[in-house]
Design a protein around this motif. Structure first.
Motif, short mmCIF file in Angstrom:
data_model
loop_
_atom_site.label_atom_id
_atom_site.label_comp_id
_atom_site.label_asym_id
_atom_site.label_seq_id
_atom_site.Cartn_x
_atom_site.Cartn_y
_atom_site.Cartn_z
N ALA A 31 44.80 40.76 54.31
CA ALA A 31 44.34 40.58 52.93
C ALA A 31 45.56 40.54 52.03
CB ALA A 31 43.41 41.72 52.52
N ALA A 32 45.33 40.15 50.78
CA ALA A 32 46.41 40.14 49.79
C ALA A 32 45.89 40.74 48.50
CB ALA A 32 46.89 38.71 49.55
N VAL A 33 46.77 41.46 47.80
CA VAL A 33 46.39 42.08 46.54
C VAL A 33 47.42 41.74 45.48
CG1 VAL A 33 47.56 44.26 47.10
CG2 VAL A 33 45.68 44.25 45.44
N PHE A 34 46.95 41.41 44.29
CA PHE A 34 47.82 41.26 43.12
C PHE A 34 47.70 42.51 42.28
CE2 PHE A 34 48.09 40.36 38.55
CZ PHE A 34 49.44 40.04 38.48
N LEU A 35 48.85 43.14 42.01
CA LEU A 35 48.89 44.33 41.16
C LEU A 35 49.55 43.96 39.84
CD1 LEU A 35 50.07 46.97 43.80
CD2 LEU A 35 47.73 46.45 43.08
N PRO A 36 48.87 44.13 38.71
CA PRO A 36 49.44 43.76 37.42
C PRO A 36 50.50 44.77 36.98
CG PRO A 36 47.35 44.86 37.09
CD PRO A 36 47.52 44.71 38.60
N PRO A 37 51.34 44.42 36.02
CA PRO A 37 52.39 45.34 35.59
C PRO A 37 51.87 46.66 35.02
CG PRO A 37 52.30 43.39 34.17
CD PRO A 37 51.44 43.11 35.35
N GLN A 38 50.63 46.67 34.53
CA GLN A 38 50.07 47.88 33.90
C GLN A 38 49.86 49.03 34.88
OE1 GLN A 38 49.12 44.80 33.48
NE2 GLN A 38 48.76 44.32 31.32
N ILE A 39 49.97 48.77 36.20
CA ILE A 39 49.76 49.87 37.15
C ILE A 39 50.84 50.93 37.05
CG2 ILE A 39 48.50 48.44 38.81
CD1 ILE A 39 51.17 48.51 40.49
N ARG A 40 51.94 50.63 36.36
CA ARG A 40 52.97 51.65 36.15
C ARG A 40 52.44 52.80 35.29
NH1 ARG A 40 55.60 46.71 34.85
NH2 ARG A 40 56.83 45.90 36.60
N GLU A 41 51.38 52.52 34.54
CA GLU A 41 50.83 53.51 33.63
C GLU A 41 49.49 54.07 34.09
OE1 GLU A 41 50.62 51.56 29.88
OE2 GLU A 41 52.79 51.19 29.77
N SER A 42 48.69 53.28 34.76
CA SER A 42 47.36 53.75 35.18
C SER A 42 46.80 52.82 36.25
CB SER A 42 46.39 53.80 34.00
OG SER A 42 46.20 52.52 33.44
N GLN A 43 45.73 53.26 36.89
CA GLN A 43 45.05 52.42 37.86
C GLN A 43 44.48 51.18 37.18
OE1 GLN A 43 42.07 55.01 39.65
NE2 GLN A 43 43.25 55.04 41.54
N ALA A 44 44.41 50.08 37.92
CA ALA A 44 43.89 48.83 37.38
C ALA A 44 42.48 48.59 37.89
CB ALA A 44 44.78 47.67 37.78
N PRO A 45 41.57 48.11 37.03
CA PRO A 45 40.28 47.64 37.53
C PRO A 45 40.48 46.48 38.48
CG PRO A 45 40.58 47.01 35.24
CD PRO A 45 41.71 47.92 35.58
N LEU A 46 39.48 46.23 39.32
CA LEU A 46 39.68 45.35 40.48
C LEU A 46 38.67 44.20 40.50
CD1 LEU A 46 41.08 44.90 43.29
CD2 LEU A 46 39.24 46.30 44.25
N LEU A 47 39.18 43.01 40.77
CA LEU A 47 38.33 41.85 41.06
C LEU A 47 38.49 41.50 42.53
CD1 LEU A 47 36.49 39.49 40.14
CD2 LEU A 47 38.59 38.17 39.75
N ILE A 48 37.38 41.50 43.27
CA ILE A 48 37.38 41.04 44.65
C ILE A 48 37.08 39.55 44.65
CG2 ILE A 48 36.24 41.19 46.89
CD1 ILE A 48 35.56 44.07 46.30
N TRP A 49 37.96 38.77 45.30
CA TRP A 49 37.75 37.32 45.42
C TRP A 49 37.43 36.99 46.87
CZ3 TRP A 49 37.10 32.92 42.71
CH2 TRP A 49 37.14 31.73 43.44
N LEU A 50 36.34 36.23 47.08
CA LEU A 50 35.92 35.81 48.41
C LEU A 50 36.06 34.29 48.52
CD1 LEU A 50 32.68 37.96 48.80
CD2 LEU A 50 35.05 38.57 49.37
N SER A 51 36.84 33.85 49.49
CA SER A 51 37.10 32.42 49.65
C SER A 51 36.06 31.75 50.55
CB SER A 51 38.50 32.20 50.20
OG SER A 51 39.47 32.52 49.23
N GLY A 52 36.18 30.43 50.67
CA GLY A 52 35.17 29.63 51.35
C GLY A 52 35.54 29.25 52.78
N LEU A 53 34.74 28.38 53.34
CA LEU A 53 34.90 27.93 54.72
C LEU A 53 36.32 27.42 54.98
CD1 LEU A 53 31.56 25.96 55.06
CD2 LEU A 53 32.14 28.05 56.31
#
Length: 281
Positions: A31-53
């Motif tokens: 899997a791969a995760v993108f972490l925004p720069p704001q994680i230096r200060e707090s946890q980030a809300p999360l979007l799960i992306w599901l790809s296709g065939l």
């Protein structure tokens, strides 16, 4: 335990590709995760992306162009693979693209030999969030979900079945009524058997018709999509939403096809749609 495969800085945040041993799929998952720069200060809300065939974790992350808006807002994104992988994992006997490897359909298979590995529903709903919660500064109590084509089907059905887990759901060109199209019929008959009551548990139209709770929902569909009439069946979803009063935002775009050119054009709308609901949670 996870294995970091790569780390790349992007828009002040970081793209991290990783693998781990999946207990539900009985294989190594990537899997791969993108972490925004704001994680230096707090946890980030999360979007799960599901790809296709035919896709894996890389398609969305390299082609969608989602990082600028996600970095601006402070939104983390995770893109899992679309199926289990490995030499021991069964594939379509004929090597077709629409079943087996790359085509897990985000369900829990009940039929042999698929049931040993193809437990993608449990993977997305439970195991992957647990892995993220343990290893990354993301808030798995504040999530939304989105996807494309088969992944749009996955996002919609998973959200409809787990409304307390997700703040919102969106989809690009989703398979809306898999019980009524060739892609879905092939996958469901092999993974789930012949009982169509079992199929209905993974069909967006059937779930809404059965009274699934309403979530904030955004769907974009290109009208030049070659799969629209025979495989995606958006008209069936529109009819069910009208009959049941389910309030989904459904947008149609002349000239756009099924590709990531389409997704990249409208992905910022989806990022901001989810952010509006995540920040209110």
């Amino acid at each position: 335990m996870i294995n970091i495969l790569s780390r790349t800085k992007v828009f002040g945040g970081e793209h991290i590709r990783f693998s781990h041993e999946s207990q539900v799929n009985n294989c190594t998952m990537t899997a791969a995760v993108f972490l925004p720069p704001q994680i230096r200060e707090s946890q980030a809300p999360l979007l799960i992306w599901l790809s296709g065939l035919t896709c894996n974790d890389e398609n969305f992350m390299t082609k969608a162009g989602a990082f600028r808006a996600a970095a601006e807002l402070g939104l983390a994104i995770v893109a899992p693979d679309t199926s289990p992988r490995g030499e021991h994992v069964p594939d379509d006997p004929e090597g077709a693209y629409d079943f087996g490897l790359g085509a897990g359909f985000y369900l829990n298979a009940t039929q042999a030999p698929w049931d040993e590995n193809y437990q993608m529903y449990d993977y997305i709903v439970s195991e992957l969030p647990d892995v993220l919660d343990e290893h990354f500064p993301v808030d798995t109590d504040n999530m939304s979900i989105s996807g494309h084509s088969m992944g749009g089907h996955g996002a919609l059905t998973i959200a409809l079945k787990n409304p307390s887990r997700f703040q919102s759901v969106s989809a690009f060109a989703p398979i809306c009524a898999p019980m009524d199209c060739a892609w879905g019929e092939k996958a469901f008959s092999n993974y789930l058997g012949d009982n169509e009551e079992d199929w209905a548990k993974y069909d967006t139209c059937a779930l809404i018709e059965a009274g699934a709770p309403e979530l904030p929902t955004l769907i974009d569909q290109g009208l030049a999509d070659s799969f629209l009439e025979e495989q995606l069946l958006l008209d069936e979803l529109e009819a069910v939403c009208e009959d049941t009063g389910y309030n989904a935002i459904i947008r149609k775009h002349p000239g756009y096809d099924h590709s990531y050119f389409f997704i990249s054009t409208f992905i910022e709308d989806h990022i901001r749609f989810h952010w509006d609901h995540l920040r209110q949670a």
